[in-house]
Design a protein around this motif. Sequence first.
Motif, mmCIF file in Angstrom:
data_model
loop_
_atom_site.group_PDB
_atom_site.id
_atom_site.type_symbol
_atom_site.label_atom_id
_atom_site.label_comp_id
_atom_site.label_asym_id
_atom_site.label_seq_id
_atom_site.Cartn_x
_atom_site.Cartn_y
_atom_site.Cartn_z
ATOM 1 N N PRO A 176 -48.275 57.711 -92.390
ATOM 2 C CA PRO A 176 -49.743 58.046 -92.551
ATOM 3 C C PRO A 176 -49.945 59.169 -93.233
ATOM 4 O O PRO A 176 -50.914 59.601 -94.158
ATOM 5 C CB PRO A 176 -50.124 57.789 -91.234
ATOM 6 C CG PRO A 176 -49.255 57.147 -90.620
ATOM 7 C CD PRO A 176 -47.811 57.419 -91.080
ATOM 8 N N ARG A 179 -49.521 59.242 -96.962
ATOM 9 C CA ARG A 179 -50.797 58.446 -97.718
ATOM 10 C C ARG A 179 -52.131 59.214 -97.681
ATOM 11 O O ARG A 179 -52.689 59.346 -98.681
ATOM 12 C CB ARG A 179 -50.785 57.043 -96.871
ATOM 13 C CG ARG A 179 -49.891 56.012 -97.260
ATOM 14 C CD ARG A 179 -50.167 54.870 -96.443
ATOM 15 N NE ARG A 179 -50.173 54.642 -95.148
ATOM 16 C CZ ARG A 179 -49.191 54.611 -94.497
ATOM 17 N NH1 ARG A 179 -47.959 54.410 -94.614
ATOM 18 N NH2 ARG A 179 -49.171 54.533 -93.120
ATOM 19 N N GLY A 648 -54.327 58.486 -90.271
ATOM 20 C CA GLY A 648 -54.240 57.006 -90.572
ATOM 21 C C GLY A 648 -55.588 56.741 -91.361
ATOM 22 O O GLY A 648 -56.599 57.220 -91.020
ATOM 23 N N GLU A 649 -55.459 55.598 -92.294
ATOM 24 C CA GLU A 649 -56.366 55.358 -93.243
ATOM 25 C C GLU A 649 -57.323 54.200 -92.567
ATOM 26 O O GLU A 649 -56.581 53.249 -91.984
ATOM 27 C CB GLU A 649 -55.896 54.838 -94.567
ATOM 28 C CG GLU A 649 -55.065 55.750 -95.294
ATOM 29 C CD GLU A 649 -54.613 55.203 -96.546
ATOM 30 O OE1 GLU A 649 -55.521 55.250 -97.660
ATOM 31 O OE2 GLU A 649 -53.314 54.907 -96.765
#
Length: 650
Positions: A176, A179, A648-649
């Motif tokens: 995460p 990203r 985290g997205e």
Amino acid sequence: MTANPHLADRGATAGDGVVGEPGRPNSAEPTGQRRPGADRPTSQDHPGTDRPTTHRHPHADASPARARPDAWDIERGGLITDPAALALLDPIHTVDDGPAAPDGATTYLTGEPAYVPYSTATMPCPDSGLSMARRIMRAVYEPELLHAVETGPLADIARRTTAAQATALWRVDATPAARGLARLGRVAPDKGGETRELWAEYLRRVPAATDPIMGMRDLWGSVYAWQFMRGDDARLHDLCASMMSLTSAVDFCDAFDDSGAGGHDRYMAAAAEGLAHLSGPAATLAARETVAVGALMVVKDAMATEPHTDAPAPVTPDEYMGARSWDGAIAPYYRLMLSTTHYRQVADARGEFTSAATCDRIQRAIDNIMRYNDVTDAVADHTHHESFNQLLLALAVRGASAVTGYGQALAEVTDAVLDCPCDRPGHDEAAELSMGACLWYLLTPRYQVRRQLAAFSGAGGDMAVAYAPAPAAARTLRPGHDLYGPDWDPLWGPALPPEHRPRRIARRSLADDTDPSPCESAAARAFARYDQTADDNALLGLDDDWRRVFEAALEGTAAGRTAYATALGDLVGRFWRQAVLGHGSAPGVDARLLMDVDEAVRATFRLPASDGLRLRRAFFGVASGAAELTGHNPFARLTDGLGTICAGEN
């Protein structure tokens, strides 16, 4: 990244390659050809003198044992351990290369420099200094020296640091955090090319100026003047910055974030006066360390771009910070000023901040210059795979929870060293180093603090929420000489009560035993208005409140009745509006605020030392407190936003 601000930018791109060609010299760059013979004897040829040798730390047996590599000694720090390679540094020195001064200073001024910041139209370049600058640059690219650095213990730490990030952060789908960093990299402004902005503002002040490197030299001098607040001779700041500019020649030229100031020839010209007009054993030692740091930069850039991802052992926080200190050239950068007359009370003959070895709070404070840099460069460093960044390494090893609260912890580092109960000398001096670094990274266009916050906040959605101002908070710090424990667990804890803030800002702003109550009362009123104000436009009106805090810090003093105080008081308000709130921040405008602050600060060195220090402490104490002790703390917004996006997205 760097830590000497013109070096602290330096990030590792370490892999496992072998150094072959030492770089791609531009038309002005020296070749790697070794100069035959040494034209100057070493200190070993002069028993009884105090000329420095690079080979052995004079206090080796007295230093406490730590896993952290020695940040003050090339050999003990693991940067270069081969005796033959160390001997290559012996011909390096300042032009005069004199002994210690009668008052004990081991860096001091010889002769009168011609350059006057924000005034001189041409760059003075004494032949003797330029010749030594060329010798230093040749030594950086000496193959035997590069090989010694590449095979030394410090290079191994660089490889393991890179491996941790390559595994966890460099592949977009790895974690995460990877990203999240990729998302931020697509939004963040590009770093580099700031000379154009600085030079335009410089020409507005000095229309006859002829060389953009002068704007960069003044920029480097500013961080010395802002951190080293003691004394009454601003020429030392400028000459130290001049000499240290050689590290930027290696760091910046042809890099992704090149400042655009020119090739190696311009940096050598900028260094010539420092090498010609600084003397003393510590100055010579700093010149030699400049070579070693430059070689480390070349080695990292020459390593293979594909790093190992199977590092045999993880890097500990102690290992990392020791290596990061050399990556940022902390030793030569600090040594030059710490060895002057004005810092004899906290440093030894080599210009080492002696109390840092026994007081963890002092160590944390003098290291803050690297941490502020790592906060501002985190996204750019990740984008370009520069791995010497503490936030990125913590993200790779522990995840997002290891960076949330980091920006608030930096503020507590400053306040904790001022509250330290131990009797070691240097707590105020260490806090001054931290406060000066805080403002410098906020105001310097290269680090784009306001532009990053504007870009992330303007992206909308969860990113805008992540980077929004939050309720004012501060952090407690658990014992330790870094901000992380052995397993990269954060050493900061729950928030402090907000009622402590007025006392903290008063302690930052008062340089002696002055009654703190006027400053505390004014600060309490400013914080109360801040806490009760939700409207952004209304927050702009607090500029007068912070100016009144500054005036209260100077109440009843002769310094407070000078034109210098009036100028700095006005700048406190501009700093609040532009650097903290972001109102009016833009290319060109940011360079103007930087230079206005720098000219006003340097002007105070014309005053008697005690009056000048009182003004500088009031300015940096109030301004850093306004920035760091409110919910608009830019460093906290950058680190907490990073932690949120990397968790985290949505």
